[in-house]
Design a protein around this motif. Structure first.
Motif, PDB file in Angstrom:
ATOM      1  N   ASP A 134       0.667  -1.258   0.073  1.00  0.00           N
ATOM      2  CA  ASP A 134       0.040   0.093  -0.156  1.00  0.00           C
ATOM      3  C   ASP A 134       0.842   1.280   0.004  1.00  0.00           C
ATOM      4  O   ASP A 134       0.570   2.169  -0.607  1.00  0.00           O
ATOM      5  CB  ASP A 134      -1.030  -0.157   1.182  1.00  0.00           C
ATOM      6  N   LEU A 135       1.831   1.201   0.768  1.00  0.00           N
ATOM      7  CA  LEU A 135       2.686   2.498   0.808  1.00  0.00           C
ATOM      8  C   LEU A 135       3.424   2.730  -0.274  1.00  0.00           C
ATOM      9  O   LEU A 135       3.490   3.970  -0.763  1.00  0.00           O
ATOM     10  CB  LEU A 135       3.524   2.236   2.006  1.00  0.00           C
ATOM     11  N   PHE A 136       3.897   1.711  -1.068  1.00  0.00           N
ATOM     12  CA  PHE A 136       4.631   1.973  -2.092  1.00  0.00           C
ATOM     13  C   PHE A 136       3.563   2.479  -3.214  1.00  0.00           C
ATOM     14  O   PHE A 136       4.060   3.313  -4.241  1.00  0.00           O
ATOM     15  CB  PHE A 136       5.364   0.597  -2.547  1.00  0.00           C
ATOM     16  N   GLY A 137       2.496   1.869  -3.119  1.00  0.00           N
ATOM     17  CA  GLY A 137       1.300   2.394  -4.155  1.00  0.00           C
ATOM     18  C   GLY A 137       1.159   3.876  -3.801  1.00  0.00           C
ATOM     19  O   GLY A 137       1.035   4.635  -4.727  1.00  0.00           O
ATOM     20  N   LEU A 138       1.138   4.089  -2.753  1.00  0.00           N
ATOM     21  CA  LEU A 138       0.783   5.580  -2.366  1.00  0.00           C
ATOM     22  C   LEU A 138       1.991   6.460  -2.744  1.00  0.00           C
ATOM     23  O   LEU A 138       1.707   7.549  -3.397  1.00  0.00           O
ATOM     24  CB  LEU A 138       0.497   5.963  -0.945  1.00  0.00           C
ATOM     25  N   ALA A 139       2.999   5.760  -2.444  1.00  0.00           N
ATOM     26  CA  ALA A 139       4.397   6.814  -2.877  1.00  0.00           C
ATOM     27  C   ALA A 139       4.450   6.992  -4.367  1.00  0.00           C
ATOM     28  O   ALA A 139       4.647   8.101  -4.687  1.00  0.00           O
ATOM     29  CB  ALA A 139       5.701   5.996  -2.372  1.00  0.00           C
ATOM     30  N   GLU A 140       4.207   5.924  -5.146  1.00  0.00           N
ATOM     31  CA  GLU A 140       3.981   6.105  -6.651  1.00  0.00           C
ATOM     32  C   GLU A 140       3.039   7.294  -6.941  1.00  0.00           C
ATOM     33  O   GLU A 140       3.399   8.214  -7.807  1.00  0.00           O
ATOM     34  CB  GLU A 140       3.932   4.828  -7.290  1.00  0.00           C
ATOM     35  N   ARG A 141       1.951   7.181  -6.515  1.00  0.00           N
ATOM     36  CA  ARG A 141       1.079   8.073  -6.844  1.00  0.00           C
ATOM     37  C   ARG A 141       1.358   9.585  -6.403  1.00  0.00           C
ATOM     38  O   ARG A 141       1.221  10.456  -7.333  1.00  0.00           O
ATOM     39  CB  ARG A 141      -0.486   7.650  -6.081  1.00  0.00           C
ATOM     40  N   GLU A 142       1.719   9.459  -5.318  1.00  0.00           N
ATOM     41  CA  GLU A 142       2.274  10.972  -4.833  1.00  0.00           C
ATOM     42  C   GLU A 142       3.333  11.442  -5.786  1.00  0.00           C
ATOM     43  O   GLU A 142       3.426  12.605  -5.980  1.00  0.00           O
ATOM     44  CB  GLU A 142       2.885  10.853  -3.345  1.00  0.00           C
ATOM     45  N   ALA A 143       4.076  10.869  -6.054  1.00  0.00           N
ATOM     46  CA  ALA A 143       5.548  10.997  -6.881  1.00  0.00           C
ATOM     47  C   ALA A 143       5.072  11.652  -8.234  1.00  0.00           C
ATOM     48  O   ALA A 143       5.462  12.387  -8.699  1.00  0.00           O
ATOM     49  CB  ALA A 143       6.379  10.181  -7.123  1.00  0.00           C
ATOM     50  N   THR A 144       4.095  10.652  -8.861  1.00  0.00           N
ATOM     51  CA  THR A 144       3.675  11.301 -10.169  1.00  0.00           C
ATOM     52  C   THR A 144       2.683  12.617  -9.895  1.00  0.00           C
ATOM     53  O   THR A 144       2.666  13.228 -11.123  1.00  0.00           O
ATOM     54  CB  THR A 144       2.680   9.961 -10.830  1.00  0.00           C
ATOM     55  N   ALA A 145       2.111  12.741  -9.085  1.00  0.00           N
ATOM     56  CA  ALA A 145       1.259  13.822  -8.873  1.00  0.00           C
ATOM     57  C   ALA A 145       2.184  15.217  -8.673  1.00  0.00           C
ATOM     58  O   ALA A 145       1.813  16.193  -9.229  1.00  0.00           O
ATOM     59  CB  ALA A 145       0.423  13.816  -7.378  1.00  0.00           C
ATOM     60  N   GLY A 146       3.370  15.151  -8.072  1.00  0.00           N
ATOM     61  CA  GLY A 146       4.110  16.258  -8.197  1.00  0.00           C
ATOM     62  C   GLY A 146       5.314  16.014  -7.098  1.00  0.00           C
ATOM     63  O   GLY A 146       5.186  15.318  -6.139  1.00  0.00           O
ATOM     64  N   PRO A 147       6.141  17.070  -7.110  1.00  0.00           N
ATOM     65  CA  PRO A 147       7.132  16.866  -5.985  1.00  0.00           C
ATOM     66  C   PRO A 147       6.654  17.263  -4.571  1.00  0.00           C
ATOM     67  O   PRO A 147       5.652  18.043  -4.588  1.00  0.00           O
ATOM     68  CB  PRO A 147       8.165  17.908  -6.413  1.00  0.00           C
ATOM     69  N   GLY A 148       7.125  16.537  -3.522  1.00  0.00           N
ATOM     70  CA  GLY A 148       6.743  16.879  -2.256  1.00  0.00           C
ATOM     71  C   GLY A 148       7.469  15.790  -1.084  1.00  0.00           C
ATOM     72  O   GLY A 148       8.063  14.923  -1.830  1.00  0.00           O
ATOM     73  N   PRO A 149       7.254  15.978   0.006  1.00  0.00           N
ATOM     74  CA  PRO A 149       7.682  15.135   0.995  1.00  0.00           C
ATOM     75  C   PRO A 149       7.277  13.809   1.264  1.00  0.00           C
ATOM     76  O   PRO A 149       7.683  12.936   1.784  1.00  0.00           O
ATOM     77  CB  PRO A 149       7.840  15.918   2.225  1.00  0.00           C
ATOM     78  N   LEU A 150       5.839  13.664   0.825  1.00  0.00           N
ATOM     79  CA  LEU A 150       5.241  12.271   0.967  1.00  0.00           C
ATOM     80  C   LEU A 150       5.741  11.149   0.579  1.00  0.00           C
ATOM     81  O   LEU A 150       5.988  10.335   1.170  1.00  0.00           O
ATOM     82  CB  LEU A 150       3.813  12.596   0.352  1.00  0.00           C
ATOM     83  N   PRO A 151       6.321  11.010  -0.593  1.00  0.00           N
ATOM     84  CA  PRO A 151       6.810   9.810  -1.219  1.00  0.00           C
ATOM     85  C   PRO A 151       7.713   9.267  -0.365  1.00  0.00           C
ATOM     86  O   PRO A 151       7.931   8.004   0.153  1.00  0.00           O
ATOM     87  CB  PRO A 151       7.269   9.994  -2.664  1.00  0.00           C
ATOM     88  N   ASP A 152       8.812  10.217   0.036  1.00  0.00           N
ATOM     89  CA  ASP A 152       9.981   9.733   0.869  1.00  0.00           C
ATOM     90  C   ASP A 152       9.408   9.205   2.134  1.00  0.00           C
ATOM     91  O   ASP A 152       9.980   8.235   2.802  1.00  0.00           O
ATOM     92  CB  ASP A 152      10.841  11.054   1.160  1.00  0.00           C
ATOM     93  N   ARG A 153       8.413   9.858   2.865  1.00  0.00           N
ATOM     94  CA  ARG A 153       7.632   9.557   4.017  1.00  0.00           C
ATOM     95  C   ARG A 153       7.216   8.070   3.827  1.00  0.00           C
ATOM     96  O   ARG A 153       7.489   7.142   4.914  1.00  0.00           O
ATOM     97  CB  ARG A 153       6.755  10.457   4.412  1.00  0.00           C
ATOM     98  N   TYR A 154       6.526   7.879   2.905  1.00  0.00           N
ATOM     99  CA  TYR A 154       6.046   6.522   2.690  1.00  0.00           C
ATOM    100  C   TYR A 154       6.942   5.412   2.545  1.00  0.00           C
ATOM    101  O   TYR A 154       6.686   4.394   3.106  1.00  0.00           O
ATOM    102  CB  TYR A 154       5.067   6.560   1.324  1.00  0.00           C
ATOM    103  N   VAL A 155       8.181   5.862   1.810  1.00  0.00           N
ATOM    104  CA  VAL A 155       8.942   4.960   1.809  1.00  0.00           C
ATOM    105  C   VAL A 155       9.827   4.594   3.089  1.00  0.00           C
ATOM    106  O   VAL A 155       9.965   3.202   3.443  1.00  0.00           O
ATOM    107  CB  VAL A 155      10.456   5.260   0.851  1.00  0.00           C
ATOM    108  N   ARG A 156       9.878   5.478   3.705  1.00  0.00           N
ATOM    109  CA  ARG A 156      10.618   5.368   5.249  1.00  0.00           C
ATOM    110  C   ARG A 156       9.558   4.453   5.802  1.00  0.00           C
ATOM    111  O   ARG A 156      10.044   3.608   6.816  1.00  0.00           O
ATOM    112  CB  ARG A 156      10.853   6.710   5.827  1.00  0.00           C
ATOM    113  N   LEU A 157       8.272   4.558   6.077  1.00  0.00           N
ATOM    114  CA  LEU A 157       7.522   3.792   6.812  1.00  0.00           C
ATOM    115  C   LEU A 157       7.593   2.390   6.291  1.00  0.00           C
ATOM    116  O   LEU A 157       7.405   1.792   7.157  1.00  0.00           O
ATOM    117  CB  LEU A 157       6.081   4.538   6.514  1.00  0.00           C
ATOM    118  N   ALA A 158       7.524   2.179   4.860  1.00  0.00           N
ATOM    119  CA  ALA A 158       7.501   0.780   4.299  1.00  0.00           C
ATOM    120  C   ALA A 158       8.761   0.142   4.842  1.00  0.00           C
ATOM    121  O   ALA A 158       8.697  -1.058   5.280  1.00  0.00           O
ATOM    122  CB  ALA A 158       7.558   0.804   2.942  1.00  0.00           C
ATOM    123  N   ARG A 159       9.989   0.966   4.831  1.00  0.00           N
ATOM    124  CA  ARG A 159      10.940   0.269   5.236  1.00  0.00           C
ATOM    125  C   ARG A 159      11.028  -0.244   6.804  1.00  0.00           C
ATOM    126  O   ARG A 159      11.616  -1.128   7.338  1.00  0.00           O
ATOM    127  CB  ARG A 159      12.265   0.956   5.068  1.00  0.00           C
TER     128      ARG A 159
END
Ligand code: ZN
Length: 133
Positions: free
Chosen positions: A11-36
């Motif tokens: 789920d988190l990687f899915g979210l990260a991907e979606r946020e990343a395609t939407a535009g730059p921002g801190p969220l994708p990195d946060r999702y990755v960190r959570l997933a890890r």
């Protein structure tokens, strides 16, 4: 529990991907960190396909051109994180069956003994043009 953790990571990687395609921002990195973190917490390895998506150094989600640069170097795909500069080298081949990997010229070490390696098959000078004198 493992199953839940895996789902959550997906789920988190899915979210990260979606946020990343939407535009730059801190969220994708946060999702990755959570997933890890979930991965370490429940001792679940992240799928190899996910490992393509983030930096192992700083957990940045890798969006091509924005947070990662990919170059082909000596038959390898070198991905450089633009956040922390960490490099990740991968062999080029994998999938894409039609295309051949870039030819790496063999380092010529046998120049003295005159044995040529890797000459083109079917040399074009077999016909001298003098068959009837
Ligand atoms: Zn990084």
């Amino acid at each position: 529990m493992v199953r839940i953790a895996q789902d959550r990571i997906a789920d988190l990687f899915g979210l990260a991907e979606r946020e990343a395609t939407a535009g730059p921002g801190p969220l994708p990195d946060r999702y990755v960190r959570l997933a890890r973190r979930i991965g370490t917490r429940y001792n679940v390895r992240l799928l190899t396909e996910y490992r393509e998506f983030y930096c192992r150094g700083c957990s940045a989600y890798w969006a091509e051109g924005r947070t990662v640069r990919t170059r082909l170097r000596r038959g390898r795909r070198v991905r450089t994180c633009l956040r922390c500069g960490r490099e990740r080298r991968l062999p080029v081949r994998e999938r894409r069956r039609g295309s051949t990997p870039p030819e790496i010229p063999p380092v010529a070490t046998a120049q003295e003994d005159g044995a040529l390696v890797g000459e083109a098959p079917g040399d074009s000078d077999e016909d001298d043009g003098s068959e009837e004198a």
